[in-house]
Each structure stands twice: as structure tokens, then as C-alpha cells.
Design a protein around this motif. Structure first.
Motif, PDB file in Angstrom:
ATOM      1  N   SER A  73       0.834  -1.208   0.000  1.00 21.99           N
ATOM      2  CA  SER A  73       0.000   0.000   0.000  1.00 21.99           C
ATOM      3  C   SER A  73       0.866   1.253   0.000  1.00 21.99           C
ATOM      4  CB  SER A  73      -0.942   0.001   1.209  1.00 21.99           C
ATOM      5  OG  SER A  73      -0.235   0.245   2.417  1.00 21.99           O
ATOM      6  N   ALA A  89       2.209   1.658  -3.504  1.00 22.79           N
ATOM      7  CA  ALA A  89       1.131   2.111  -4.383  1.00 22.79           C
ATOM      8  C   ALA A  89       0.807   3.580  -4.133  1.00 22.79           C
ATOM      9  CB  ALA A  89      -0.114   1.253  -4.170  1.00 22.79           C
ATOM     10  N   LEU A  90       0.850   3.991  -2.866  1.00 26.26           N
ATOM     11  CA  LEU A  90       0.560   5.387  -2.540  1.00 26.26           C
ATOM     12  C   LEU A  90       1.632   6.305  -3.113  1.00 26.26           C
ATOM     13  CD1 LEU A  90      -1.018   7.600  -1.166  1.00 26.26           C
ATOM     14  CD2 LEU A  90       0.165   7.047   0.984  1.00 26.26           C
ATOM     15  N   ARG A  91       2.888   5.917  -2.969  1.00 30.06           N
ATOM     16  CA  ARG A  91       3.967   6.744  -3.533  1.00 30.06           C
ATOM     17  C   ARG A  91       3.815   6.870  -5.048  1.00 30.06           C
ATOM     18  NH1 ARG A  91       7.526   4.187   0.315  1.00 30.06           N
ATOM     19  NH2 ARG A  91       8.120   2.652  -1.261  1.00 30.06           N
ATOM     20  N   THR A 103       1.027   6.640  -6.723  1.00 28.84           N
ATOM     21  CA  THR A 103      -0.132   7.495  -6.982  1.00 28.84           C
ATOM     22  C   THR A 103       0.225   8.960  -6.799  1.00 28.84           C
ATOM     23  OG1 THR A 103      -1.665   5.757  -6.269  1.00 28.84           O
ATOM     24  CG2 THR A 103      -2.508   8.011  -6.295  1.00 28.84           C
ATOM     25  N   GLU A 104       0.984   9.271  -5.757  1.00 29.93           N
ATOM     26  CA  GLU A 104       1.408  10.656  -5.527  1.00 29.93           C
ATOM     27  C   GLU A 104       2.220  11.175  -6.714  1.00 29.93           C
ATOM     28  OE1 GLU A 104       1.718  10.463  -0.623  1.00 29.93           O
ATOM     29  OE2 GLU A 104       3.511  10.255  -1.867  1.00 29.93           O
ATOM     30  N   ASN A 144       0.476  15.674   1.227  1.00 27.76           N
ATOM     31  CA  ASN A 144       1.136  14.374   1.389  1.00 27.76           C
ATOM     32  C   ASN A 144       1.857  14.293   2.735  1.00 27.76           C
ATOM     33  OD1 ASN A 144       0.281  13.604  -1.155  1.00 27.76           O
ATOM     34  ND2 ASN A 144       2.216  14.117  -2.162  1.00 27.76           N
ATOM     35  N   ASN A 183      -3.518   4.114   3.709  1.00 29.98           N
ATOM     36  CA  ASN A 183      -2.765   4.344   2.469  1.00 29.98           C
ATOM     37  C   ASN A 183      -3.651   4.121   1.246  1.00 29.98           C
ATOM     38  OD1 ASN A 183      -0.352   5.042   3.659  1.00 29.98           O
ATOM     39  ND2 ASN A 183       0.559   3.014   3.479  1.00 29.98           N
ATOM     40  N   ASP A 184      -4.432   3.040   1.283  1.00 30.74           N
ATOM     41  CA  ASP A 184      -5.312   2.729   0.150  1.00 30.74           C
ATOM     42  C   ASP A 184      -6.391   3.801  -0.010  1.00 30.74           C
ATOM     43  OD1 ASP A 184      -3.883   0.466  -0.427  1.00 30.74           O
ATOM     44  OD2 ASP A 184      -5.252  -0.916   0.591  1.00 30.74           O
ATOM     45  N   ARG A 227      -6.177   6.938   0.950  1.00 32.33           N
ATOM     46  CA  ARG A 227      -5.507   8.155   0.478  1.00 32.33           C
ATOM     47  C   ARG A 227      -5.239   8.075  -1.024  1.00 32.33           C
ATOM     48  NH1 ARG A 227      -4.330  13.544   0.597  1.00 32.33           N
ATOM     49  NH2 ARG A 227      -2.192  13.936  -0.101  1.00 32.33           N
ATOM     50  N   ALA A 228      -4.768   6.922  -1.485  1.00 34.79           N
ATOM     51  CA  ALA A 228      -4.491   6.757  -2.914  1.00 34.79           C
ATOM     52  C   ALA A 228      -5.772   6.915  -3.729  1.00 34.79           C
ATOM     53  CB  ALA A 228      -3.858   5.392  -3.172  1.00 34.79           C
ATOM     54  N   ARG A 233      -6.538   9.809  -6.599  1.00 38.30           N
ATOM     55  CA  ARG A 233      -6.947   9.474  -7.969  1.00 38.30           C
ATOM     56  C   ARG A 233      -8.265  10.159  -8.321  1.00 38.30           C
ATOM     57  NH1 ARG A 233      -5.034   4.294  -6.413  1.00 38.30           N
ATOM     58  NH2 ARG A 233      -7.154   3.626  -5.906  1.00 38.30           N
TER      59      ARG A 233
END
Length: 274
Positions: A183, A186-188, A190-191, A219, A257-258, A260-261, A265
Motif C-alpha cells: 500500500s 502504491a501510494l507513492r 499514486t502521488e 502528502n 494508504n489505500d 488516500r491513494a 486518484r
């Protein structure tokens, strides 16, 4: 679709990884199949069509494609030679069709190769038909717009812990640790994607700069909030110690984290781009 069927057939051991669209990999989980009707339907479609496809293991050439010669030693077998040379038995048989019985001192041709699982396009059952049909069916159930801004609910801490509950306590912790790690990656990503999207935003440069600055600040503030919130979530374990506390903390990190991502998006999904 029964969850145990999902675990068995989508574990990667029956070739599903060869026909599952990349957009769905990592999105269909035990928890989501159990709790999200759309995911259950997707998994069921994938399972039914997967049964139509045949997959097998074939030799694939390595980076070094040269063919060279080796000398058979006492006690050698094709399997032993293949392992020692970084090749496969199939490749050795292909290059040496007459080498039915090995003899010490015999010279064989060899080439680097490895086994790779592939969908059989020549076998019965029209494997490629299954692959194409799977893509059409699953794509139809997953609109393109969903890739940018998914409306699927993010599994909460309880659902994440349940997904990992099939393991021992130590294994459950490792499972949640992996989810938290994934997660975060994936968040990084997405950022970074959101920052690139803002750079292409069809607005005056000053507004783009302001938005990018706000994104950076957001962030940083999110990371602080997540750490404090997950410390609080861990404290709700009461007298729990060790793995029990860690599992609460890891599940919290993965969930936030999920979420936030998904928020990031969604925030840029409808921006007009240059």
C-alpha cells in the motif's frame, strides 16, 4: 463464488496469472471477493473462462543465446546437466535428439534456457478464444474510467485482517506487513502520478504551481495523520502485545494508504489536460 475456490484457482498455480487482465491483478482479493459483489462476479467470470484455457511450461531462451558443447561426466543425467548449465531438459533434448542414453565422454550441445508458463494456443478448447473472451467480459465489467477513479470500497482494517486470517499469527502478521508495504508503494506511485497529472493540467502556470505545492503539503500532513491515527488504533488492542499490536497497526496503515491513494486518484480524475 466460494472464497476457497478463489484461493485455490487464483493462487497463480493454475495459470490464471496468464489470462487475468493486468488492470485486475492485485485488485481481486479474498476480502474483496467476499464483500464486494462486483469483485465476486469478476472472479467467477475469470474462474469459468480460465477452465477453458490450457497452460503449460515451455523452454524460453535466456539472454545468452549461443549454443555451446559440453562433455558428459560419469553419473550425469539430462536433469543434472540442465540444472548445472542453467538450461532445461526439453532444450537439451531438442538440441540432442539422439541422446537417449548418456555415455561418459559424450559431447552434447547446450543452450541457456528456463521454463516459462504459457497459454497453449494450439491445444484443444481454443485457449486464445478463452483469453480474448476473458478480456472482453472482464473489461466490460470494469469500465475504463474505473481505472482512474475506482468506486470500489477500500477494505477496512477488519476486512484486511480477515483476508490474512488463514495464516498462523506470525503468518498473519507477515501477510499484513506485506499489505502495508504494498500500500505504501502504491501510494507513492499514486502521488507521483498525480503530480505528473497536475503538470499537464490545462490551467495557468500559477494555478498549477499552487496545486503542486498544496499536494506536497497534503502528502506530508497525511503521513503525520496516518502515524498518529494508527498509533491510536493500536492502543485499542488493550492489553494485547507483540504480533497482536503490530497487526492492528499494519492493517491501519494499509487501509489509510489505500484510502488516500483512492482520494488522490478521484481528485484529479476529471481535470482537463493539455
Amino acid at each position: 463464488m466460494a472464497v476457497n475456490e478463489y484461493n485455490r484457482h487464483f493462487s497463480g498455480k493454475e495459470g490464471v496469472h496468464l489470462i487475468l487482465p493486468s488492470t485486475l491483478k492485485g485488485r481481486l482479493t479474498t476480502g474483496s471477493v467476499r464483500t464486494i459483489p462486483a469483485h465476486n462476479i469478476r472472479a467467477s467470470i475469470g474462474y469459468l473462462l480460465m477452465r477453458m484455457a490450457n497452460f503449460e511450461y515451455r523452454s524460453a531462451l535466456g539472454a545468452d543465446t549461443r549454443i555451446y558443447e559440453i562433455t558428459v561426466k560419469p553419473g550425469d543425467s539430462l536433469d543434472k546437466i540442465a540444472k548445472a548449465q542453467g538450461s532445461t531438459v526439453d532444450m537439451l533434448r531438442k538440441l540432442n535428439p539422439t541422446a537417449v542414453v548418456l555415455r561418459s565422454g559424450q559431447v552434447l550441445k547446450c543452450q541457456k534456457a528456463r521454463l516459462r508458463s504459457v497459454v497453449d494456443t494450439q491445444g484443444k478448447g481454443c485457449s486464445m478464444c478463452a483469453v480474448k473472451l476473458l478480456g472482453v467480459c472482464l473489461a466490460a465489467y470494469l469500465p475504463v474510467s474505473a481505472l482512474a477513479a475506482s468506486t470500489d470500497p477500500v477494505p477496512d482494517e477488519r476486512a484486511l485482517r480477515e483476508e490474512c486470517s488463514a495464516f498462523s499469527q506470525a503468518g498473519m502478521r507477515d501477510c499484513l506487513a506485506k499489505k502495508a508495504e504494498n500500500s505504501q508503494k502504491a501510494l507513492r506511485q499514486t502521488e507521483e502520478n498525480v503530480a505528473r497529472t497536475l503538470s499537464k493540467w490545462d490551467k495557468e502556470k500559477k494555478y498549477v504551481s499552487q496545486a503542486r505545492a498544496k499536494l506536497t503539503a497534503s502528502n506530508e500532513d497525511f503521513a503525520k495523520y496516518r502515524d498518529v491515527q494508527c498509533a491510536f488504533a493500536s492502543s485499542l488492542g488493550g492489553g494485547a502485545i507483540g504480533n497482536a499490536i503490530d497487526m492492528r497497526h499494519l492493517a491501519c496503515i494499509a487501509e489509510l494508504n489505500d484510502r488516500r491513494a483512492a482520494q488522490l486518484r478521484d481528485a484529479v480524475s476529471d481535470l482537463p489536460l493539455k
